[in-house]
Design a protein around this motif. Structure first.
Motif, mmCIF file in Angstrom:
data_model
loop_
_atom_site.group_PDB
_atom_site.id
_atom_site.type_symbol
_atom_site.label_atom_id
_atom_site.label_comp_id
_atom_site.label_asym_id
_atom_site.label_seq_id
_atom_site.Cartn_x
_atom_site.Cartn_y
_atom_site.Cartn_z
ATOM 1 N N PHE A 57 3.039 -7.926 -21.913
ATOM 2 C CA PHE A 57 2.158 -8.254 -20.791
ATOM 3 C C PHE A 57 2.306 -7.302 -19.612
ATOM 4 N N GLY A 58 3.224 -6.323 -19.680
ATOM 5 C CA GLY A 58 3.328 -5.376 -18.578
ATOM 6 C C GLY A 58 4.650 -4.638 -18.527
ATOM 7 N N LEU A 59 4.821 -3.904 -17.448
ATOM 8 C CA LEU A 59 5.998 -3.062 -17.252
ATOM 9 C C LEU A 59 6.760 -3.506 -16.004
ATOM 10 N N PHE A 60 8.074 -3.612 -16.128
ATOM 11 C CA PHE A 60 8.917 -3.886 -14.971
ATOM 12 C C PHE A 60 9.445 -2.557 -14.436
ATOM 13 N N VAL A 61 9.347 -2.391 -13.129
ATOM 14 C CA VAL A 61 9.741 -1.145 -12.478
ATOM 15 C C VAL A 61 10.768 -1.451 -11.398
ATOM 16 N N ARG A 62 11.824 -0.637 -11.357
ATOM 17 C CA ARG A 62 12.847 -0.768 -10.314
ATOM 18 C C ARG A 62 12.699 0.391 -9.346
ATOM 19 N N LEU A 63 12.592 0.072 -8.056
ATOM 20 C CA LEU A 63 12.420 1.100 -7.041
ATOM 21 C C LEU A 63 13.755 1.769 -6.739
ATOM 22 N N HIS A 64 13.726 3.102 -6.605
ATOM 23 C CA HIS A 64 14.960 3.835 -6.295
ATOM 24 C C HIS A 64 15.498 3.465 -4.913
ATOM 25 N N GLU A 65 14.610 3.289 -3.956
ATOM 26 C CA GLU A 65 15.017 3.102 -2.563
ATOM 27 C C GLU A 65 15.773 1.795 -2.344
ATOM 28 N N THR A 66 15.296 0.716 -2.947
ATOM 29 C CA THR A 66 15.859 -0.607 -2.666
ATOM 30 C C THR A 66 16.499 -1.279 -3.865
ATOM 31 N N GLY A 67 16.232 -0.777 -5.085
ATOM 32 C CA GLY A 67 16.708 -1.461 -6.279
ATOM 33 C C GLY A 67 15.875 -2.686 -6.607
ATOM 34 N N GLN A 92 -8.449 1.320 -18.551
ATOM 35 C CA GLN A 92 -9.376 0.693 -19.485
ATOM 36 C C GLN A 92 -8.853 0.663 -20.913
ATOM 37 N N GLU A 93 -7.889 1.540 -21.236
ATOM 38 C CA GLU A 93 -7.401 1.617 -22.611
ATOM 39 C C GLU A 93 -6.549 0.402 -22.950
ATOM 40 N N TYR A 94 -6.627 -0.040 -24.202
ATOM 41 C CA TYR A 94 -5.783 -1.138 -24.659
ATOM 42 C C TYR A 94 -4.408 -0.583 -25.036
ATOM 43 N N TYR A 95 -3.348 -1.257 -24.565
ATOM 44 C CA TYR A 95 -1.981 -0.819 -24.845
ATOM 45 C C TYR A 95 -1.292 -1.779 -25.810
ATOM 46 N N VAL A 96 -0.620 -1.197 -26.807
ATOM 47 C CA VAL A 96 0.116 -1.949 -27.823
ATOM 48 C C VAL A 96 1.605 -1.893 -27.489
ATOM 49 N N HIS A 97 2.291 -3.010 -27.653
ATOM 50 C CA HIS A 97 3.728 -3.070 -27.374
ATOM 51 C C HIS A 97 4.506 -2.620 -28.607
ATOM 52 N N ASP A 98 5.190 -1.477 -28.495
ATOM 53 C CA ASP A 98 6.090 -0.995 -29.545
ATOM 54 C C ASP A 98 7.495 -1.484 -29.207
ATOM 55 N N GLY A 121 0.803 -1.222 0.000
ATOM 56 C CA GLY A 121 0.000 0.000 0.000
ATOM 57 C C GLY A 121 0.832 1.265 0.000
ATOM 58 N N THR A 122 2.139 1.140 0.251
ATOM 59 C CA THR A 122 3.036 2.297 0.275
ATOM 60 C C THR A 122 3.386 2.722 -1.155
ATOM 61 N N GLU A 123 3.573 4.032 -1.337
ATOM 62 C CA GLU A 123 3.981 4.545 -2.644
ATOM 63 C C GLU A 123 5.500 4.694 -2.692
ATOM 64 N N PHE A 124 6.075 4.373 -3.868
ATOM 65 C CA PHE A 124 7.514 4.433 -4.061
ATOM 66 C C PHE A 124 7.831 5.126 -5.389
ATOM 67 N N ALA A 125 8.998 5.761 -5.428
ATOM 68 C CA ALA A 125 9.512 6.300 -6.686
ATOM 69 C C ALA A 125 10.328 5.224 -7.370
ATOM 70 N N GLY A 126 10.207 5.152 -8.690
ATOM 71 C CA GLY A 126 10.952 4.138 -9.427
ATOM 72 C C GLY A 126 11.140 4.537 -10.874
ATOM 73 N N ARG A 127 11.627 3.591 -11.637
ATOM 74 C CA ARG A 127 11.899 3.813 -13.057
ATOM 75 C C ARG A 127 11.563 2.538 -13.823
ATOM 76 N N ILE A 128 10.965 2.683 -14.993
ATOM 77 C CA ILE A 128 10.625 1.524 -15.822
ATOM 78 C C ILE A 128 11.905 0.951 -16.417
ATOM 79 N N THR A 129 12.176 -0.319 -16.106
ATOM 80 C CA THR A 129 13.409 -0.955 -16.591
ATOM 81 C C THR A 129 13.147 -2.063 -17.602
ATOM 82 N N GLY A 130 11.892 -2.379 -17.846
ATOM 83 C CA GLY A 130 11.568 -3.402 -18.829
ATOM 84 C C GLY A 130 10.168 -3.195 -19.356
ATOM 85 N N VAL A 131 10.000 -3.395 -20.663
ATOM 86 C CA VAL A 131 8.697 -3.220 -21.299
ATOM 87 C C VAL A 131 8.398 -4.473 -22.115
ATOM 88 N N THR A 132 7.280 -5.129 -21.799
ATOM 89 C CA THR A 132 6.865 -6.316 -22.537
ATOM 90 C C THR A 132 5.398 -6.152 -22.909
#
Length: 751
Positions: free
Chosen positions: A647-657, A669-675, A634-645
């Motif tokens: 089926f989803g997005l991989f995110v790395r948290l700044h605080e812990t890696g 609700q919007e459909y997302y296309v993988h570029d 439930g906690t919010e964290f700052a991070g960065r997207i490190t992988g795009v597929t």
């Protein structure tokens, strides 16, 4: 006019590739020359052509030193049945690790004499490329029997039905059911090793419980699971321990006396073993004005671990020490790694040392290997040595500042100038350390600080490794090199496609060099994309391996390189020590003829053991961090997207890696296309995009310590952009997992 570069040698590129294909992984250079009917000087052209095709990723050399096409599997090979796909078809993978990757499906309707092949079985199969899609169909030639395929699970009681066995591997999609009478072997929440008991086309498989290895909720479960899952050997055989108990400490004998040289160890503050010591002084040779003498002394493991002994066989099987957040799984028993082979302060120890001479420009102009007898002048932590150099030293480090540390830094400054000219690859990849208390629970995660003291030791070890490779080549002695190939053409194409999206470019066709990558990284430094470019450049690199065939080390930009400096924790280094002892007549315990004949196999096994260790270390770290974050759902964290597929997005948290997944179904609700080219998910209607490297705020929705999995909800809206052309709503019912149609389909399958 024929523009084929190989025509001058009597063959064409197409003819050579066709010969490799027809050879089906059995043709060495000699057989290929026969197939192409080459003679005399034409054979040297074949060697050049094979190297270029190998460097370009079009062909590869297998363990028999024969050539095969890089994108094709052998016509016949042994495969293991490992799973079923969503349509109920068996998924296979080759037993040989180097062949794994392409999709292989057991041909529908395949039958053998006796029971049909099922999960956990190995079969000799004929592979045929599938029509209209990537991958292969496997036709069974012969069933080879049940493999050692085992699955690590958590036993979960089910009040509304039979108990369940839940795999700890987050990639596993299917739960299992304990076979009749098996639930009495374990309790709810136990970690158990199971094997498939029966195979069904529909419904859950049943499994037998072979072993209970601990509790899934224990503080140290992260390491226990990682070791069991990856098959990391733990403990030592009775024969090894018996040999250790019988060992008598080595005496000085006719070793060269180095006790008057104030060699020091500089290691992490919590290090328990010390396998390298260093010393430096200005060279007093008038012919080498402003030059330096550097000595690197390494624990003499070969004096205790003799070839083909139980200790040697055990060390070879383990290959490397494994460093997990709460423990070290050593390659050698503690009496060796932390005592007899540890260069403890003030205690006399046998060593294998190299005395190196550098000129004023940092070039290594000479070296001599010594079977020595030393006494460490001090055990220093990186932080202490650095503080003394920076003028804030205390204790031993301050006492040794003038006579020991300043000469070391003086020599390092000269070596650093040579390193700058050499231009090794300079990827900025911060490391994080998980801090574990005595109770096994995580106390925090911190960024590993990197001082000049770290770089000094690293560069002196590199120079010692170069000296070892050079010295053995000079004696024509076979050895195991540490090699690192340049990136393959496919990875470079992916890099070149991506860089324009962040305002940078990579010129295709020019040979990649470490200097070119460094220029690219420097160009990205002032931008918001620096971390992303570092990530993409890192992913474009090949993995370093051990091999008896030297192709140099691309990342370090070195022509000759062999691991020499850590025989306590790497078996390849021990083989290099033995080779040096034999080549330079430094004792009777050097490289044997038997070991010499097995070096290539040892190199391959050690590479695989190293990969196993890295995977276990990574997975254990993920599980410890997931356990630490479980209380912060439930906690919010700052991070960065490190992988795009897709089926989803991989995110790395700044605080812990820590890395976690935000499934595409959670992006609204919007459909997302993988570029794929842009490494982005793009909204079909709005064009809003989530791209690689994008800074985001996430909310932790789920943390599962037993698998190490983290699930996030991304709170940051997508960046504005234009919709992709030609991407209508997908008709593939499997393509959008999480869509209403996909959920309906999956629910129907479960019924």
């Amino acid at each position: 006019m024929n523009d084929d570069p190989y025509a001058q040698y009597g063959f064409t590129k197409d003819a050579l590739i066709e010969a490799v294909r027809l050879g089906e992984g059995r043709f060495t250079k000699r057989e290929l020359a026969k197939a192409l009917k080459l003679k005399g000087d034409q054979r040297s052209g074949l060697k050049l052509a094979l190297r270029e095709l190998e460097d370009g990723g079009e062909i590869r050399k297998n363990e028999q030193k024969a050539y095969e096409l890089a994108d094709q599997l052998p016509t016949v090979t042994v495969v293991e049945v490992i799973d079923r796909d969503v349509d109920g078809e068996f998924i296979c993978q080759p037993v040989k690790p180097e062949l794994q990757g392409p999709k292989i499906i057991l041909k529908p309707g395949e039958r053998t004499r006796g029971p049909a092949a099922g999960i956990g079985d190995k079969v000799l199969a004929r592979l045929t490329p599938m029509t209209g899609e990537d991958g292969y169909e496997a036709s069974v030639i012969k069933k080879l029997g049940q493999s050692a395929h085992k699955i690590l699970c958590v036993l979960r009681d089910n009040t509304r039905g039979p108990a369940r066995l839940v795999p700890v591997d987050r990639r596993s999609r299917h739960e299992l059911v304990p076979a009749r009478g098996e639930t009495g072997k374990a309790e709810d929440g136990d970690l158990v090793v199971v094997r498939i008991a029966s195979e069904r086309r529909h419904g859950l498989k049943t499994a037998l419980i072979d072993e209970v290895i601990g509790r899934a909720d224990s503080a140290r479960a992260g390491s226990i699971i990682a070791m069991a899952e990856h098959g990391v050997p733990d403990g030592f055989l009775d024969s090894e321990l018996k040999q250790v108990d019988a060992i008598k400490p080595v005496t000085m004998g006719d070793r060269e006396d180095l006790r008057d040289i104030p060699l020091v160890t500089i290691d992490p503050v919590d290090a328990r073993d010390h396998d390298d010591a260093v010393w430096a002084a200005p060279d007093d040779d008038p012919k080498n004005k402003d030059g330096w003498i550097v000595m690197v002394a390494i624990a003499d493991v070969a004096a205790y671990v003799t070839a083909d002994s139980p200790l040697d066989k055990g060390a070879r099987a383990r290959g490397v020490s494994v460093y997990l957040p709460d423990r070290v799984v050593p390659m050698l028993p503690e009496r060796l790694s932390n005592d007899l082979c540890s260069l403890r302060e003030g205690e006399e120890r046998p060593c294998l040392a190299v005395r190196m001479v550098f000129d004023r420009n940092g070039n290594q102009i000479g070296h001599r290997f010594i079977r020595g007898w030393m006494r460490s002048a001090a055990k220093l932590a990186y932080e202490d040595a650095q503080a003394a150099i920076d003028g804030a030293g205390t204790g031993k480090a301050e006492t040794l500042l003038e006579d020991v540390l300043k000469p070391l830094w003086g020599a390092y400054e000269t070596l650093r100038q040579a390193r700058k000219r050499r231009e090794p690859l300079e990827i900025d990849a911060p490391e994080r350390k998980v801090i574990v208390g005595e109770d096994g629970r995580v106390q925090g995660v911190r960024l590993r600080e990197r001082f000049d003291a770290h770089k000094l030791i690293e560069e002196m070890m590199i120079q010692a490794n170069v000296a070892a490779a050079t010295a053995l080549e000079a004696k024509n002695t076979p050895l195991i090199y540490r090699i690192h190939d340049e990136p393959g053409s496919e990875k470079l194409d992916n890099l070149a496609d991506f860089l324009p999206h962040v305002g940078l470019k990579w010129t295709r066709g020019e040979r990649p060099t470490a200097a070119r990558f460094n220029t690219l990284l420097k160009a990205s430094q002032p931008t918001d994309h620096y971390e992303t470019v570092n990530e993409v450049v890192l992913r474009s690199q090949s993995q370093a391996v051990y091999d008896t065939d030297n192709i140099g080390h691309f990342g370090l930009n070195l022509a000759k390189y062999a691991h020499f400096t850590s025989p306590i924790r790497r078996y390849a280094d021990l083989t290099v020590h033995r080779a040096l002892i034999r080549a330079y007549n430094l004792g009777s315990d050097g490289q044997s003829d038997s070991e010499r004949s097995q070096l290539q196999r040892i190199a391959e096994d050690t590479t695989q053991n190293e990969r196993r260790a890295m995977a276990a270390e990574r997975d254990a770290t993920d599980r410890f961090i997931a356990a630490w974050l479980a209380d912060r759902v439930g906690t919010e964290f700052a991070g960065r997207i490190t992988g795009v597929t897709r089926f989803g997005l991989f995110v790395r948290l700044h605080e812990t890696g820590a890395d976690g997944l935000c499934p595409v179904s959670r992006l609204g609700q919007e459909y997302y296309v993988h570029d794929e080219t842009a490494h982005a998910l793009v909204g079909q209607s709005s064009g809003g995009r989530y791209r690689l490297g994008m800074a985001v705020t996430v909310r932790l929705d789920e943390a599962t310590p037993v698998t190490g999995g983290l699930l996030f909800d991304i709170l940051t809206p997508p960046e504005p952009g234009k919709p992709l052309k030609g991407h209508g709503r997908p008709r593939d019912k499997y393509e959008r997992r999480g869509s209403p149609r996909a959920k309906k389909h999956n629910a129907r399958r479960k019924r």
